[in-house]
Write an enzyme that holds these catalytic residues in place. Structure first.
Site, PDB file in Angstrom:
ATOM      1  N   GLN A 284       0.855 -11.133  -2.511  1.00  0.00           N
ATOM      2  CA  GLN A 284      -0.534 -10.734  -2.287  1.00  0.00           C
ATOM      3  C   GLN A 284      -1.189 -10.341  -3.611  1.00  0.00           C
ATOM      4  O   GLN A 284      -0.557  -9.689  -4.442  1.00  0.00           O
ATOM      5  CB  GLN A 284      -0.601  -9.539  -1.331  1.00  0.00           C
ATOM      6  CG  GLN A 284      -0.174  -9.854   0.092  1.00  0.00           C
ATOM      7  CD  GLN A 284      -0.254  -8.628   0.980  1.00  0.00           C
ATOM      8  OE1 GLN A 284       0.311  -7.592   0.653  1.00  0.00           O
ATOM      9  NE2 GLN A 284      -0.942  -8.737   2.089  1.00  0.00           N
TER      10      GLN A 284
ATOM     11  N   HIS B  71      -8.395  -1.018   0.565  1.00  0.00           N
ATOM     12  CA  HIS B  71      -7.417  -2.092   0.357  1.00  0.00           C
ATOM     13  C   HIS B  71      -8.217  -3.373   0.124  1.00  0.00           C
ATOM     14  O   HIS B  71      -9.178  -3.640   0.850  1.00  0.00           O
ATOM     15  CB  HIS B  71      -6.547  -2.318   1.601  1.00  0.00           C
ATOM     16  CG  HIS B  71      -5.880  -1.096   2.139  1.00  0.00           C
ATOM     17  ND1 HIS B  71      -4.513  -0.959   2.201  1.00  0.00           N
ATOM     18  CD2 HIS B  71      -6.382   0.041   2.683  1.00  0.00           C
ATOM     19  CE1 HIS B  71      -4.201   0.203   2.764  1.00  0.00           C
ATOM     20  NE2 HIS B  71      -5.328   0.831   3.065  1.00  0.00           N
TER      21      HIS B  71
ATOM     22  N   ARG C 239       7.892 -10.601   5.583  1.00  0.00           N
ATOM     23  CA  ARG C 239       7.701 -10.355   7.017  1.00  0.00           C
ATOM     24  C   ARG C 239       8.442 -11.440   7.791  1.00  0.00           C
ATOM     25  O   ARG C 239       8.338 -12.626   7.450  1.00  0.00           O
ATOM     26  CB  ARG C 239       6.215 -10.351   7.373  1.00  0.00           C
ATOM     27  CG  ARG C 239       5.453  -9.252   6.648  1.00  0.00           C
ATOM     28  CD  ARG C 239       3.984  -9.288   6.927  1.00  0.00           C
ATOM     29  NE  ARG C 239       3.252  -8.462   5.967  1.00  0.00           N
ATOM     30  CZ  ARG C 239       1.938  -8.445   5.830  1.00  0.00           C
ATOM     31  NH1 ARG C 239       1.197  -9.218   6.611  1.00  0.00           N
ATOM     32  NH2 ARG C 239       1.358  -7.685   4.938  1.00  0.00           N
TER      33      ARG C 239
ATOM     34  N   ASP D 284      -2.940  -7.956  -4.427  1.00  0.00           N
ATOM     35  CA  ASP D 284      -3.263  -6.701  -3.773  1.00  0.00           C
ATOM     36  C   ASP D 284      -3.847  -5.695  -4.758  1.00  0.00           C
ATOM     37  O   ASP D 284      -3.484  -5.680  -5.938  1.00  0.00           O
ATOM     38  CB  ASP D 284      -1.980  -6.108  -3.176  1.00  0.00           C
ATOM     39  CG  ASP D 284      -2.193  -5.566  -1.782  1.00  0.00           C
ATOM     40  OD1 ASP D 284      -3.356  -5.418  -1.387  1.00  0.00           O
ATOM     41  OD2 ASP D 284      -1.196  -5.301  -1.097  1.00  0.00           O
TER      42      ASP D 284
ATOM     43  N   HIS E 290      -5.540  -1.388  -4.578  1.00  0.00           N
ATOM     44  CA  HIS E 290      -5.954  -0.240  -3.779  1.00  0.00           C
ATOM     45  C   HIS E 290      -6.791   0.679  -4.647  1.00  0.00           C
ATOM     46  O   HIS E 290      -6.399   1.025  -5.762  1.00  0.00           O
ATOM     47  CB  HIS E 290      -4.738   0.487  -3.209  1.00  0.00           C
ATOM     48  CG  HIS E 290      -3.947  -0.381  -2.279  1.00  0.00           C
ATOM     49  ND1 HIS E 290      -2.893  -1.161  -2.714  1.00  0.00           N
ATOM     50  CD2 HIS E 290      -4.104  -0.651  -0.958  1.00  0.00           C
ATOM     51  CE1 HIS E 290      -2.420  -1.851  -1.678  1.00  0.00           C
ATOM     52  NE2 HIS E 290      -3.132  -1.565  -0.614  1.00  0.00           N
TER      53      HIS E 290
ATOM     54  N   CYS F  44       0.796  -1.233   0.000  1.00  0.00           N
ATOM     55  CA  CYS F  44       0.000   0.000   0.000  1.00  0.00           C
ATOM     56  C   CYS F  44       0.831   1.288   0.000  1.00  0.00           C
ATOM     57  O   CYS F  44       0.446   2.240  -0.698  1.00  0.00           O
ATOM     58  CB  CYS F  44      -1.036  -0.007   1.119  1.00  0.00           C
ATOM     59  SG  CYS F  44      -0.573  -0.836   2.625  1.00  0.00           S
TER      60      CYS F  44
ATOM     61  N   LYS G  13     -11.965  -3.573   8.643  1.00  0.00           N
ATOM     62  CA  LYS G  13     -11.969  -4.409   7.439  1.00  0.00           C
ATOM     63  C   LYS G  13     -13.122  -5.390   7.456  1.00  0.00           C
ATOM     64  O   LYS G  13     -13.736  -5.647   8.503  1.00  0.00           O
ATOM     65  CB  LYS G  13     -10.635  -5.143   7.301  1.00  0.00           C
ATOM     66  CG  LYS G  13     -10.209  -5.932   8.530  1.00  0.00           C
ATOM     67  CD  LYS G  13      -8.837  -6.568   8.350  1.00  0.00           C
ATOM     68  CE  LYS G  13      -8.440  -7.349   9.594  1.00  0.00           C
ATOM     69  NZ  LYS G  13      -7.291  -8.231   9.381  1.00  0.00           N
TER      70      LYS G  13
END
Length: 650
Positions: free
Chosen positions: A384, A518, A366, A386, A388, A337, A472
């Site tokens: 991910q 997100h 991570r 992902d 946005h 993000c 979320k």
């Protein structure tokens, strides 16, 4: 008199001192027999706790998540008592309930515990349970609690108590056993009718590798023996479906100590599977107006300081990468993000340009503790799916609902039909965990609840499960074995646009702040594939299979015909391969079954002469083999795939 509000909104009056059991009995004798725990004004209490003020009461039975939690937490106390009885001098630490059962971390000192000890532990637990001992809570001062555990020479409990405030410390007693505990128990031990020690494992005290390694004893219990029998049968099935086992058998992925723990290596078949999933989602995203972007695997430390990720996760993540330039530091990307915020910031936008939808299959890193790594479900590097969305406040509701539609399409296409939506909101008692204003949080939480309600989702609200920057909507999916997994997430964020000073020019010619959504329908490719593997047992939907058919020649004489069949299939975009090895057809079929090819196409003299194939489906006994023309088979495959995709709106 006090007023008690029940979950259905009804209000009943009772005399002060009434217990949850009394309230249950006033509703029905059946409920009174089945109540095992309760919650009063958002605090878990016992069924015998006197209620002295007005408040909201929820009654829990075994059929509820919180009921099971109380049942398993109570059993952990009984197991701790049994372990003390069997192994005098051991040091108890903590014993929480988990998703399936519970564990207790124990310092066994000089004692050694192995699988061979499970039976005597189980027998002792059930013997104690049959005593029908009541669970009773009591308060203690900090001095009293410390004195007790210092006398027992238990440094673990002493450490826990030292971090507690005086006046908040409670113990739970049953039989001749007592344990430090915040509460939430079943009425008495007699309700525990079945118990099993599942496994033992090493666990560092407080999850810190610098501390002493303890023994974690996992267990599970039930109110009926039948429930335990069914659960153990499911466990056996789960072992067969373990994604680590299937991943090796199907040659999808591997790990290497030289590469590093928690860093999966995708083999050709696994890479093909990932490609199919990516193509599927890219196609759906393009149709929904997303634009694909690509961002680097690292970013300057300052990027994550701005986003807030460094303050929240920096100490527990991969450490900064130093360059030859003094003071210049980079981090492995923990989130996509912040990068997408900077893409948005690369040019000015008008309200007429919004919404902007940026999507990326972005790999992030991570640092998970080595003891927490588990196949593909817990890794240190993962990709991910992902995206946005940057939109105006007026567009938020419509955009959020469109993302819900996309998630439902993904789940339906892959056979995940049993799920609950979870609205994850702040923990109001711990505001320091979150960034941003209370006003923005309230707006974001309400937007999610409104969207979930308007879309007719079966949803629950869970306090304390929000991300640090926003609430979320998480999708909790049940797999074929009835296990619940968190897949797919959509988040509303007013905070990162402020931190990155994102703007757009409104119709009033003034600059305004966009809202950020997100979203990740898969969550991570690694975890999603692991769960999909276990859900399907490796029998993926036909459209997703890396290879949809394998051609088995009866002997070397039919190799050319097998290659001809392969070419015809490939020309029709059916993924197939040929097994021309000099092996018996029986062995080829057995190995193809293990590899879970959806179709086995057997070719020999008759098939070559007639221009046909003998078709055998995976899992069939062989008696139902069909002989058909190659064109018929192609049509059958295409119709099956088209039928699946049409069902879910493709």
């Amino acid at each position: 008199m006090i007023k008690i509000t029940l979950p259905d909104g009804s209000v009943k009056e009772f005399a002060q001192g009434v217990t949850p059991f009394d309230v249950a009995k006033s509703i029905s004798e059946g409920l009174a027999r089945n109540i095992i725990s309760a919650n009063f004004n958002n605090t878990t209490i016992e069924t015998t706790t006197p209620l002295t003020t007005d408040g909201s009461l929820v009654l829990y039975t075994w059929d509820s998540v919180e009921g099971k939690k109380a049942f398993w937490h109570s059993t952990s106390h009984v197991m701790a008592q049994a372990l003390l009885k069997l192994y005098p001098g051991i040091k108890l630490t903590i014993g929480p309930a988990i998703d399936n059962g519970f564990y207790y971390d124990v310092d066994f000192m000089e004692h050694k515990v192995t699988d061979a000890d499970f039976k005597k532990i189980e027998d002792t637990v059930l013997e104690i349970a049959r005593g029908k001992h009541d669970f009773k809570m009591r308060s203690a001062t900090k001095a009293e609690a410390l004195a007790m555990y210092k006398a027992d020479e238990n440094p673990y409990k002493v450490e826990l108590i030292e971090n507690l405030a005086d006046g908040t410390i409670t113990f739970c007693d049953h039989d001749d056993f007592t344990d430090l505990c915040r509460g939430g128990h079943i009425p008495n031990t007699g309700i525990i009718k079945a118990f099993k020690v599942l496994s033992i494992a090493g666990a560092y005290w407080r999850g810190d590798e610098k501390n002493k390694q303890l023994t974690r004893v996992y267990g599970i219990s039930f109110p009926k023996q039948k429930d335990l029998t069914e659960y153990l049968a499911l466990l056996e099935e789960a072992k067969k479906r373990d994604h680590r086992k299937l991943g090796k058998e199907l040659e999808l992925f591997t790990f290497s100590q030289k590469v590093g723990q928690g860093l999966p290596l995708w083999l050709p078949k696994g890479a093909a599977l990932r490609d199919r999933l990516e193509y599927f989602l890219r196609k759906a995203q393009k149709k929904a107006g997303y634009q694909q972007v690509v961002t680097p695997h690292i970013g300057q430390k300052e990027l994550y300081v701005t986003s807030g990720h460094y303050a929240k996760y920096g100490a527990d993540s991969f450490q900064p990468i130093n360059t030859p330039v003094e003071g210049e530091e980079f981090l492995l990307k923990p989130m996509n993000c912040p990068h997408h915020c900077e893409i948005y910031n690369s040019k000015p936008w008008s309200y007429k340009d919004l919404p902007k939808r940026f999507a990326e299959f972005g790999t992030v890193y991570r640092y998970e503790q080595s003891g927490e790594l588990h196949g593909l479900t817990r890794v240190r590097g993962f990709t991910q799916d992902d995206a946005h969305i940057f939109c105006t406040p007026d567009q938020l509701d419509e955009e959020f609902k469109k993302v819900i539609d996309l998630v439902l399409y993904v789940f339906g296409s892959l056979g995940f039909e049993n799920f609950t939506a979870q609205v994850s909101v702040r923990d109001l008692n711990n505001p320091d965990k979150y960034i941003g204003s209370v006003e923005n949080w309230e707006k974001a939480e309400q937007a999610i609840i409104n969207a979930a309600r308007d879309k007719g989702l079966n949803y629950v609200v869970e306090s304390g499960e929000a991300a640090f920057y926003g609430p979320k909507l998480d999708f909790m999916v049940k797999d074929a074995l009835g296990r619940s997994w968190q897949l797919g997430t959509i988040q509303v964020d007013y905070n990162l646009p402020e931190r990155f000073e994102l703007t757009y020019k409104g119709s009033d010619n003034e600059l305004h702040r966009p809202v950020m959504i997100h979203r990740a329908p898969f969550g991570s490719m690694e975890r999603f594939i692991a769960i999909l593997l276990e859900h399907t047992g490796g029998n993926f939907p036909l459209w997703l299979m890396p290879e949809q058919a394998i051609i088995l020649s009866l002997s070397e004489k039919y190799e050319k015909y097998a290659e001809k069949v392969l070419n015809l299939l490939e020309n029709s975009e059916i993924r197939a391969l040929v097994d021309n090895r000099n092996e018996t057809i029986g062995k080829k079929i057995r190995e193809a079954e293990v590899q879970k090819y959806p179709f086995m196409l057997i070719v020999g003299e008759e098939e070559e002469k007639n221009g046909t194939i003998s078709v055998r489906r995976h899992g069939d006994s062989g008696k139902s083999n069909q002989t058909m023309k190659i064109e018929e088979f192609v049509r059958m495959i295409q119709e099956e795939i088209e039928g699946t995709m049409k069902q879910f709106g493709e």
